[in-house]
Design a protein around this motif. Structure first.
Motif, PDB file in Angstrom:
ATOM      1  N   ALA A 144       2.126  16.682 -38.817  1.00 58.58           N
ATOM      2  CA  ALA A 144       3.222  17.123 -39.697  1.00 58.58           C
ATOM      3  C   ALA A 144       4.470  17.500 -38.890  1.00 58.58           C
ATOM      4  O   ALA A 144       5.088  18.541 -39.110  1.00 58.58           O
ATOM      5  N   SER A 160       8.216  17.624 -37.579  1.00 61.01           N
ATOM      6  CA  SER A 160       9.601  17.475 -38.030  1.00 61.01           C
ATOM      7  C   SER A 160      10.532  17.888 -36.901  1.00 61.01           C
ATOM      8  O   SER A 160      10.251  18.846 -36.164  1.00 61.01           O
ATOM      9  N   HIS A 162       8.185  15.374 -41.206  1.00 60.39           N
ATOM     10  CA  HIS A 162       6.783  15.572 -41.586  1.00 60.39           C
ATOM     11  C   HIS A 162       5.915  14.366 -41.216  1.00 60.39           C
ATOM     12  O   HIS A 162       5.158  13.845 -42.040  1.00 60.39           O
ATOM     13  N   GLY A 174       5.528  21.717 -37.385  1.00 58.95           N
ATOM     14  CA  GLY A 174       4.417  20.860 -37.003  1.00 58.95           C
ATOM     15  C   GLY A 174       4.003  21.041 -35.558  1.00 58.95           C
ATOM     16  O   GLY A 174       4.529  21.897 -34.837  1.00 58.95           O
TER      17      GLY A 174
END
Length: 330
Positions: free
Chosen positions: A8, A10, A24, A61
């Motif tokens: 995830a 970013s 993400h 993330g």
């Protein structure tokens, strides 16, 4: 060896109103395999690579290597990166041997003689004469510099190698030789590799898995041969259709006229729903009843689709334009 996992991830520049270059992203580079990451310029490929190497800070993330967050790894990480431009990746004031020796982890080879022998071994590994260790990078060609950059990366004893468009700045005449070297090294050393390119023929030649990136997100991922011969996302199909081959014309890609002149989405303000709907040949530009593309993010439930394709209608092949299967090894 260990898997490299983007969990995830970013990356945002410029605060809340800035640019989300990577949004993400979830992606795994399995141990000992090559993942080819493709997409047009500005899709976020290089930013994702730099995030793994610790050169771009994560907004959210994690990047995991063997289950450990790479931000917690020692300075000399078991993850090395080879950059696109061989002319700027080496210090012009340092000799080839000094540049490679600098990357050898401290304490591994304490004596000068051992380090000198290791530099010679690495140069021979990338098919360069060890006698070039005393030369400055300015005396080398672009292909030779990129080989030195590879040797320098391997000096760090990596488990994972990230190669970011490493042949795009080279003459066509030497690209094939460098690609053959990369494939040989990966197989001989059992390296995991994230190979970034916009050239689909190169990706097919090197990769076990292909991931396709658009506007900061992964829109399709799967076994290389399957993704490149049976793509499920219209963006992947458009990339394939746009790639020149012996079977296609440069001026006739088979794309619907309604999408030919469509403006690319603004990466600072990506569209809602499916991010590709502003250019999609099977979306609302062509089929007005497909309003779901404007409203719902297809990535939210992509896991159950073939190749995890982020497309509501990717499996409806009756609406897909024909593509060439002619991409071949460089």
């Amino acid at each position: 060896m260990s898997d490299l996992v983007f969990d995830a991830v970013s990356v945002r520049y410029g605060g809340r109103r800035g640019l989300t270059a990577v949004d993400h992203v979830g992606l795994t580079v399995p141990s000992g395999q090559v993942v080819g990451l493709v997409g047009e310029s500005g899709s976020g490929k290089s930013t994702l690579a730099r995030a793994a190497a610790g050169l771009s800070p994560l907004s959210s993330g994690r990047v995991l290597l063997g289950g450990v967050d790479v931000r917690e790894l020692p300075r000399r990480r078991p993850l090395q990166m080879v950059f696109q431009d061989p002319y700027s990746s080496l210090d012009p004031r340092m000799s080839v041997g000094e540049s490679i020796a600098e990357a050898i982890p401290r304490g591994v080879l304490p004596s000068r003689g051992a380090r000198r022998d290791e530099v010679a071994r690495l140069l021979d590994l990338v098919n360069l004469d060890p006698d070039r260790a005393g030369q400055l990078p300015g005396r080398l060609s672009g292909g030779q510099r990129q080989r030195v950059a590879l040797a320098r990366a391997l000096a760090g004893r990596p488990e994972v190698l990230i190669a970011d468009e490493i042949t795009s700045a080279l003459d066509v005449s030497v690209q094939g030789a460098v690609l053959n070297l990369v494939r040989s090294l990966q197989r001989r050393l059992g390296l995991s590799m994230l190979f970034i390119s916009h050239n689909l023929a190169v990706v097919r030649y090197l990769s076990d898995i292909v991931a396709v990136m658009y506007l900061g997100r992964i829109v399709e991922v799967g076994p290389a041969e399957q993704v490149l011969t049976e793509p499920q996302h219209p963006y992947t199909r458009d990339l394939l259709a746009a790639a020149p081959s012996a079977h296609t014309s440069l001026f006739d890609t088979g794309v619907d006229a309604a999408t030919t002149d469509a403006e690319p989405a603004d990466p600072h303000h990506p569209p809602g729903g499916c991010r590709y709907h502003t250019r999609c040949p099977i979306g609302p530009l062509v089929h007005a009843d497909r309003e779901v593309c404007l409203q719902a993010d297809p990535g939210a439930d992509s896991a159950h689709r073939r190749h995890s394709a982020a497309c509501h209608f990717g499996e409806d092949e009756s609406h897909l334009p024909a593509i060439s299967r002619g991409a071949s090894a460089p």
